[in-house]
Design a protein around this motif. Sequence first.
Motif, short mmCIF file in Angstrom:
data_model
loop_
_atom_site.label_atom_id
_atom_site.label_comp_id
_atom_site.label_asym_id
_atom_site.label_seq_id
_atom_site.Cartn_x
_atom_site.Cartn_y
_atom_site.Cartn_z
N LEU A 116 0.83 -1.20 0.00
CA LEU A 116 0.00 0.00 0.00
C LEU A 116 0.86 1.25 0.00
O LEU A 116 0.55 2.22 -0.69
N ILE A 117 1.92 1.21 0.78
CA ILE A 117 2.80 2.39 0.82
C ILE A 117 3.40 2.64 -0.56
O ILE A 117 3.50 3.78 -1.00
N SER A 118 3.77 1.54 -1.23
CA SER A 118 4.33 1.71 -2.58
C SER A 118 3.30 2.29 -3.54
O SER A 118 3.63 2.91 -4.54
N ARG A 119 2.05 2.03 -3.24
CA ARG A 119 0.97 2.61 -4.06
C ARG A 119 0.66 4.05 -3.65
O ARG A 119 -0.21 4.69 -4.23
N GLY A 120 1.32 4.51 -2.59
CA GLY A 120 1.06 5.85 -2.10
C GLY A 120 -0.18 5.94 -1.24
O GLY A 120 -0.80 6.99 -1.12
N VAL A 121 -0.52 4.82 -0.63
CA VAL A 121 -1.71 4.77 0.22
C VAL A 121 -1.29 4.48 1.65
O VAL A 121 -0.46 3.61 1.89
N LEU A 129 -1.22 9.00 0.80
CA LEU A 129 -0.19 9.46 1.74
C LEU A 129 0.06 10.95 1.60
O LEU A 129 0.24 11.66 2.58
N LYS A 130 0.08 11.43 0.36
CA LYS A 130 0.39 12.86 0.15
C LYS A 130 -0.65 13.75 0.81
O LYS A 130 -0.36 14.83 1.27
N GLU A 131 -1.87 13.23 0.84
CA GLU A 131 -2.93 14.02 1.45
C GLU A 131 -2.71 14.17 2.94
O GLU A 131 -2.96 15.20 3.55
N ILE A 132 -2.19 13.09 3.55
CA ILE A 132 -1.96 13.10 4.99
C ILE A 132 -0.73 13.95 5.33
O ILE A 132 -0.73 14.73 6.27
N ALA A 133 0.30 13.82 4.51
CA ALA A 133 1.54 14.52 4.81
C ALA A 133 1.55 15.93 4.24
O ALA A 133 2.41 16.73 4.57
#
Length: 297
Positions: A116-121, A129-133
Motif C-alpha cells: 500500500l505504501i508503494s501505491r502511495g496509500v 499518503l500525500k494528502e496526509i503529509a
Amino acid sequence: MGRSPCCEKAHTNKGAWTKEEDQRLIDYIRAHGEGCWRSLPKSAGLLRCGKSCRLRWINYLHPDLKRGNFTEEEDELIIKLHSLLGNKWSLIAGRLPGRTDNEIKNYWNTHIKRKLISRGVDPQTHRPLKEIAGPNANAAASHLDFRNSSPPSFPVAAGITAVNQPNNDVHNFATLQPKTESVEDANCTSSGTTTEEEPPQLQNRRQQQQQQHRQEACEISELNLELSVGLGPFQAESTRLSFGNTAESKLQQVPFQSAMVTQAVCLCCHLGFQSNGLCGNCQNSNGFYRYYRPMDS
DNA sequence: AATGCTGACAACCGCCAGATT
DNA sequence: CAATCTGGCGGTTGTCAGCAT
C-alpha cells in the motif's frame, strides 16, 4: 481481586512446538473434539498452556487451514476488508476461508503494508499518503477515522462529511441506525406482544409465526448486509455458512459501519433499503442528509 | 567464512467480554 | 451483584532463514 493464571507457568513448556506435542494435540482433538482448552493440556498429556494449545490448533494444526502464499485476489480482499473493518483480523479472517487471523495479521504487517505504501496509500487510513503529509494535513486529520475502534465505541458518525452538517449533528447517527436495526430489532428480538383475549394455544401459535417471520426477516437482513460488503461469490458463500458464531454476529454490525466509509450515498440506499441516492430515512431533523463519502475521495 | 541486517512467521502476553459461580 | 473463569482477540516479541557486506 486479580485473576489466577490460566495455567501453571512453572510446569509448562514454551516456545516452538515439537512434532510429538503436535501429534498429541491432534490425536486428542480428533478423539474428543475442541472443548475446554484449560483442561485439554492435562487431558492430552501436554505440558502446555491451554491458550497455547488453542493457538497452535487454530493457527497451525487445524485441518481446514489453507497453507501457502496468498493470491492476488486474497490480497485485494484483505485490503478491502481492512479498509472497512480496520485491524479486526478475526473478522477479516472470517471472510477468507482457510486463513487465520494471525496469518492475515502477519501478512498484513509484512507484505500488504508495504504494498500500500508503494501505491502511495496509507495502510492505516487507506487514504493517499500525500494528502496526509501535505499542507492540508490538519484537514485530513480532522477527517476522523475510527475504524480501529471497537464496534461499541465506534463513533457512529465517523466519515460523515461535516460540510453537510452545519448543525454538527454528527452524533445523531442513532436516528439513522433504527432504519437498519428496526429490521433486526423488530424482527430478531423475542419481545412479541400478544392480545389478552387470545387463548394460550393461539398465542403460542401466533408467537411461533412471529418468530418465524423474524427469522426470515433476519435472513433477508443478513443478505442485505452481505451485499453491502460486496464480496465475491465465494466469500458470500462463506458468509452464509458462518453466520452462526459470535464473530459473525459482530460482523452484522460492522458492515453497517463499513457502509459509512465506503459510499457517498445515503446509508439506506447503500444497504439496499432504498433505491435512490438519498432518502427520507437519512434526512435529519434539520433537513440535511446523512450520507457518506469514501475515505479516499 | 564471519558478521550484521532484514523479512517472515510462530508464539506469547495482556486485556476484554461474556459466562458461570 | 460481585468475583471468578474461560475463550478469544490484537499487539508485540522471539526466532530463524536468507541475503548482503
